[in-house]
Design a protein around this motif. Structure first.
Motif, PDB file in Angstrom:
ATOM      1  N   GLU A 160    -145.847 -61.012 -39.080  1.00  0.00           N
ATOM      2  CA  GLU A 160    -144.383 -60.921 -39.105  1.00  0.00           C
ATOM      3  C   GLU A 160    -143.874 -59.482 -39.077  1.00  0.00           C
ATOM      4  OE1 GLU A 160    -145.845 -64.621 -40.777  1.00  0.00           O
ATOM      5  OE2 GLU A 160    -146.242 -62.569 -41.377  1.00  0.00           O
ATOM      6  N   VAL A 161    -144.751 -58.520 -39.278  1.00  0.00           N
ATOM      7  CA  VAL A 161    -144.351 -57.116 -39.409  1.00  0.00           C
ATOM      8  C   VAL A 161    -144.398 -56.422 -38.053  1.00  0.00           C
ATOM      9  CG1 VAL A 161    -144.907 -54.905 -40.503  1.00  0.00           C
ATOM     10  CG2 VAL A 161    -145.159 -57.041 -41.799  1.00  0.00           C
ATOM     11  N   LYS A 162    -143.286 -55.764 -37.718  1.00  0.00           N
ATOM     12  CA  LYS A 162    -143.182 -54.980 -36.489  1.00  0.00           C
ATOM     13  C   LYS A 162    -143.361 -53.517 -36.858  1.00  0.00           C
ATOM     14  CE  LYS A 162    -139.610 -58.204 -35.142  1.00  0.00           C
ATOM     15  NZ  LYS A 162    -138.177 -58.383 -35.080  1.00  0.00           N
ATOM     16  N   VAL A 163    -143.972 -52.755 -35.977  1.00  0.00           N
ATOM     17  CA  VAL A 163    -144.193 -51.332 -36.233  1.00  0.00           C
ATOM     18  C   VAL A 163    -143.134 -50.520 -35.495  1.00  0.00           C
ATOM     19  CG1 VAL A 163    -145.803 -49.399 -36.030  1.00  0.00           C
ATOM     20  CG2 VAL A 163    -146.668 -51.705 -36.547  1.00  0.00           C
ATOM     21  N   GLY A 164    -142.437 -49.673 -36.243  1.00  0.00           N
ATOM     22  CA  GLY A 164    -141.454 -48.776 -35.657  1.00  0.00           C
ATOM     23  C   GLY A 164    -142.032 -47.380 -35.534  1.00  0.00           C
ATOM     24  N   LEU A 165    -141.465 -46.568 -34.678  1.00  0.00           N
ATOM     25  CA  LEU A 165    -141.909 -45.186 -34.522  1.00  0.00           C
ATOM     26  C   LEU A 165    -141.953 -44.500 -35.878  1.00  0.00           C
ATOM     27  CD1 LEU A 165    -142.619 -42.681 -32.841  1.00  0.00           C
ATOM     28  CD2 LEU A 165    -140.152 -42.300 -32.557  1.00  0.00           C
ATOM     29  N   SER A 166    -140.903 -44.698 -36.654  1.00  0.00           N
ATOM     30  CA  SER A 166    -140.844 -44.156 -38.013  1.00  0.00           C
ATOM     31  C   SER A 166    -139.778 -44.922 -38.785  1.00  0.00           C
ATOM     32  CB  SER A 166    -140.488 -42.663 -37.998  1.00  0.00           C
ATOM     33  OG  SER A 166    -139.140 -42.473 -37.610  1.00  0.00           O
ATOM     34  N   ALA A 167    -139.828 -44.830 -40.098  1.00  0.00           N
ATOM     35  CA  ALA A 167    -138.768 -45.429 -40.915  1.00  0.00           C
ATOM     36  C   ALA A 167    -137.440 -44.757 -40.590  1.00  0.00           C
ATOM     37  CB  ALA A 167    -139.093 -45.285 -42.396  1.00  0.00           C
ATOM     38  N   MET A 168    -137.480 -43.447 -40.377  1.00  0.00           N
ATOM     39  CA  MET A 168    -136.254 -42.719 -40.055  1.00  0.00           C
ATOM     40  C   MET A 168    -135.618 -43.243 -38.777  1.00  0.00           C
ATOM     41  SD  MET A 168    -137.319 -38.806 -41.084  1.00  0.00           S
ATOM     42  CE  MET A 168    -138.879 -38.819 -40.186  1.00  0.00           C
ATOM     43  N   SER A 169    -136.453 -43.551 -37.778  1.00  0.00           N
ATOM     44  CA  SER A 169    -135.936 -44.083 -36.509  1.00  0.00           C
ATOM     45  C   SER A 169    -135.279 -45.442 -36.709  1.00  0.00           C
ATOM     46  CB  SER A 169    -137.071 -44.224 -35.488  1.00  0.00           C
ATOM     47  OG  SER A 169    -137.694 -42.994 -35.264  1.00  0.00           O
ATOM     48  N   VAL A 170    -135.972 -46.334 -37.400  1.00  0.00           N
ATOM     49  CA  VAL A 170    -135.443 -47.675 -37.642  1.00  0.00           C
ATOM     50  C   VAL A 170    -134.132 -47.582 -38.426  1.00  0.00           C
ATOM     51  CG1 VAL A 170    -135.870 -49.886 -38.790  1.00  0.00           C
ATOM     52  CG2 VAL A 170    -137.727 -48.760 -37.532  1.00  0.00           C
ATOM     53  N   LEU A 171    -134.116 -46.789 -39.496  1.00  0.00           N
ATOM     54  CA  LEU A 171    -132.914 -46.657 -40.321  1.00  0.00           C
ATOM     55  C   LEU A 171    -131.747 -46.074 -39.527  1.00  0.00           C
ATOM     56  CD1 LEU A 171    -134.605 -45.403 -43.598  1.00  0.00           C
ATOM     57  CD2 LEU A 171    -133.479 -47.618 -43.257  1.00  0.00           C
ATOM     58  N   THR A 172    -132.021 -45.087 -38.691  1.00  0.00           N
ATOM     59  CA  THR A 172    -130.965 -44.470 -37.881  1.00  0.00           C
ATOM     60  C   THR A 172    -130.339 -45.485 -36.934  1.00  0.00           C
ATOM     61  OG1 THR A 172    -132.028 -42.301 -37.984  1.00  0.00           O
ATOM     62  CG2 THR A 172    -130.463 -42.664 -36.187  1.00  0.00           C
ATOM     63  N   VAL A 173    -131.175 -46.193 -36.195  1.00  0.00           N
ATOM     64  CA  VAL A 173    -130.657 -47.134 -35.198  1.00  0.00           C
ATOM     65  C   VAL A 173    -129.908 -48.285 -35.863  1.00  0.00           C
ATOM     66  CG1 VAL A 173    -131.321 -48.778 -33.394  1.00  0.00           C
ATOM     67  CG2 VAL A 173    -132.347 -46.492 -33.450  1.00  0.00           C
ATOM     68  N   TYR A 174    -130.449 -48.848 -36.915  1.00  0.00           N
ATOM     69  CA  TYR A 174    -129.748 -49.946 -37.594  1.00  0.00           C
ATOM     70  C   TYR A 174    -128.410 -49.480 -38.166  1.00  0.00           C
ATOM     71  CZ  TYR A 174    -132.928 -53.825 -37.064  1.00  0.00           C
ATOM     72  OH  TYR A 174    -133.641 -54.865 -36.534  1.00  0.00           O
ATOM     73  N   GLN A 175    -128.370 -48.295 -38.743  1.00  0.00           N
ATOM     74  CA  GLN A 175    -127.095 -47.806 -39.277  1.00  0.00           C
ATOM     75  C   GLN A 175    -126.108 -47.524 -38.151  1.00  0.00           C
ATOM     76  OE1 GLN A 175    -127.390 -45.271 -43.040  1.00  0.00           O
ATOM     77  NE2 GLN A 175    -129.484 -45.186 -42.215  1.00  0.00           N
ATOM     78  N   MET A 176    -126.600 -47.077 -37.000  1.00  0.00           N
ATOM     79  CA  MET A 176    -125.717 -46.882 -35.843  1.00  0.00           C
ATOM     80  C   MET A 176    -125.166 -48.223 -35.346  1.00  0.00           C
ATOM     81  SD  MET A 176    -127.853 -43.865 -33.876  1.00  0.00           S
ATOM     82  CE  MET A 176    -127.092 -44.197 -32.313  1.00  0.00           C
ATOM     83  N   ASN A 177    -125.864 -49.314 -35.666  1.00  0.00           N
ATOM     84  CA  ASN A 177    -125.423 -50.661 -35.290  1.00  0.00           C
ATOM     85  C   ASN A 177    -124.713 -51.368 -36.451  1.00  0.00           C
ATOM     86  OD1 ASN A 177    -126.267 -50.751 -32.554  1.00  0.00           O
ATOM     87  ND2 ASN A 177    -128.372 -50.906 -33.262  1.00  0.00           N
ATOM     88  N   ASN A 178    -124.126 -50.563 -37.328  1.00  0.00           N
ATOM     89  CA  ASN A 178    -123.271 -51.046 -38.435  1.00  0.00           C
ATOM     90  C   ASN A 178    -123.999 -51.823 -39.512  1.00  0.00           C
ATOM     91  OD1 ASN A 178    -120.910 -49.845 -37.374  1.00  0.00           O
ATOM     92  ND2 ASN A 178    -120.755 -51.523 -35.905  1.00  0.00           N
ATOM     93  N   TYR A 179    -125.265 -51.531 -39.746  1.00  0.00           N
ATOM     94  CA  TYR A 179    -125.968 -52.089 -40.889  1.00  0.00           C
ATOM     95  C   TYR A 179    -125.820 -51.112 -42.048  1.00  0.00           C
ATOM     96  CZ  TYR A 179    -128.374 -55.915 -38.506  1.00  0.00           C
ATOM     97  OH  TYR A 179    -128.671 -57.076 -37.855  1.00  0.00           O
ATOM     98  N   ALA A 180    -125.382 -51.605 -43.167  1.00  0.00           N
ATOM     99  CA  ALA A 180    -125.269 -50.757 -44.361  1.00  0.00           C
ATOM    100  C   ALA A 180    -126.664 -50.509 -44.918  1.00  0.00           C
ATOM    101  CB  ALA A 180    -124.424 -51.455 -45.424  1.00  0.00           C
ATOM    102  N   LEU A 181    -126.880 -49.308 -45.393  1.00  0.00           N
ATOM    103  CA  LEU A 181    -128.159 -48.926 -45.979  1.00  0.00           C
ATOM    104  C   LEU A 181    -128.188 -49.325 -47.451  1.00  0.00           C
ATOM    105  CD1 LEU A 181    -130.897 -47.409 -45.900  1.00  0.00           C
ATOM    106  CD2 LEU A 181    -129.608 -45.336 -46.502  1.00  0.00           C
ATOM    107  N   ILE A 182    -129.237 -50.056 -47.834  1.00  0.00           N
ATOM    108  CA  ILE A 182    -129.458 -50.378 -49.238  1.00  0.00           C
ATOM    109  C   ILE A 182    -130.753 -49.733 -49.649  1.00  0.00           C
ATOM    110  CG2 ILE A 182    -129.868 -52.193 -50.930  1.00  0.00           C
ATOM    111  CD1 ILE A 182    -127.983 -53.960 -49.380  1.00  0.00           C
ATOM    112  N   LYS A 183    -130.653 -48.831 -50.598  1.00  0.00           N
ATOM    113  CA  LYS A 183    -131.801 -48.065 -51.089  1.00  0.00           C
ATOM    114  C   LYS A 183    -131.827 -48.167 -52.605  1.00  0.00           C
ATOM    115  CE  LYS A 183    -135.025 -44.871 -50.992  1.00  0.00           C
ATOM    116  NZ  LYS A 183    -136.373 -45.333 -50.792  1.00  0.00           N
ATOM    117  N   PHE A 184    -132.935 -48.659 -53.131  1.00  0.00           N
ATOM    118  CA  PHE A 184    -133.085 -48.747 -54.590  1.00  0.00           C
ATOM    119  C   PHE A 184    -133.895 -47.582 -55.085  1.00  0.00           C
ATOM    120  CE2 PHE A 184    -132.260 -53.143 -53.436  1.00  0.00           C
ATOM    121  CZ  PHE A 184    -131.356 -53.525 -54.384  1.00  0.00           C
TER     122      PHE A 184
END
Length: 184
Positions: A160-184
């Motif tokens: 079920e796990v997809k590999v992204g170039l980096s966490a930074m890349s995934v977080l950047t693109v999702y936030q650019m697509n209006n996903y709010a960042l949740i960080k604990f």
């Protein structure tokens, strides 16, 4: 003397009953989306509840390492709480869009059962959490940089796990697509 004893007895009885009643009211429950995980409290008299017609889009940034390898990652399980809590509050399940990215110390949580067991001598306690999230459409990513740094490859991961170039890349693109960042 008897009146004092009776008063004392009734006060103790009242306080005991009040404690039992209070204790019973504050127990979290699961559902309606996940019945075995994601327990939440029922809260009355709320001043804020998201609009049921608004899409809730969030990406969870998960890098914490659970010290005990036999215990599930609490941040992954908090995504189950997110669904249960919001659907219980009247938000339609199809209005909730979540993703997560594992990196750093959380790389181990994405490992296939055999790989996890070989390294930690226990079954991966996150398998069912990740499978159940993926089954309802949650995108599950692993930072490719953290994966490679840890000496793993895609074959070592849960399917079920997809590999992204980096966490930074995934977080950047999702936030650019209006996903709010949740960080604990």
């Amino acid at each position: 003397m008897q009146n004092s004893f009776q008063r004392f007895f009734f006060i103790v009885l009242f306080l005991t009953q009040a404690h039992i009643t209070y204790s019973q009211k504050i127990k979290p429950t699961t559902g309606p989306v996940f019945d075995s995980v994601g327990a939440v409290f029922t809260v009355n008299d709320l001043d804020f509840v998201p609009d049921a017609f608004q899409e809730l889009k969030a990406i969870f940034d998960i890098d914490n390492k659970q010290a005990d390898a036999s215990i599930p990652n609490r941040v992954i399980s908090s995504m189950h709480r997110y669904y249960n809590m919001h659907v219980r509050a009247g938000i339609p399940k199809d209005q909730i869009h979540l993703a997560l990215v594992l990196h750093g110390g959380a790389v181990k949580d994405a490992l296939a059962s055999a790989v996890y067991k070989e390294k930690y001598n226990v079954d991966n306690p996150n398998v069912d959490l990740i499978k159940s999230l993926s089954a309802i459409g949650v995108d599950v990513f692993l930072c490719g940089q953290s994966m490679t740094s840890g000496g793993y490859n895609k074959a070592d991961l849960l399917p079920e796990v997809k590999v992204g170039l980096s966490a930074m890349s995934v977080l950047t693109v999702y936030q650019m697509n209006n996903y709010a960042l949740i960080k604990f």
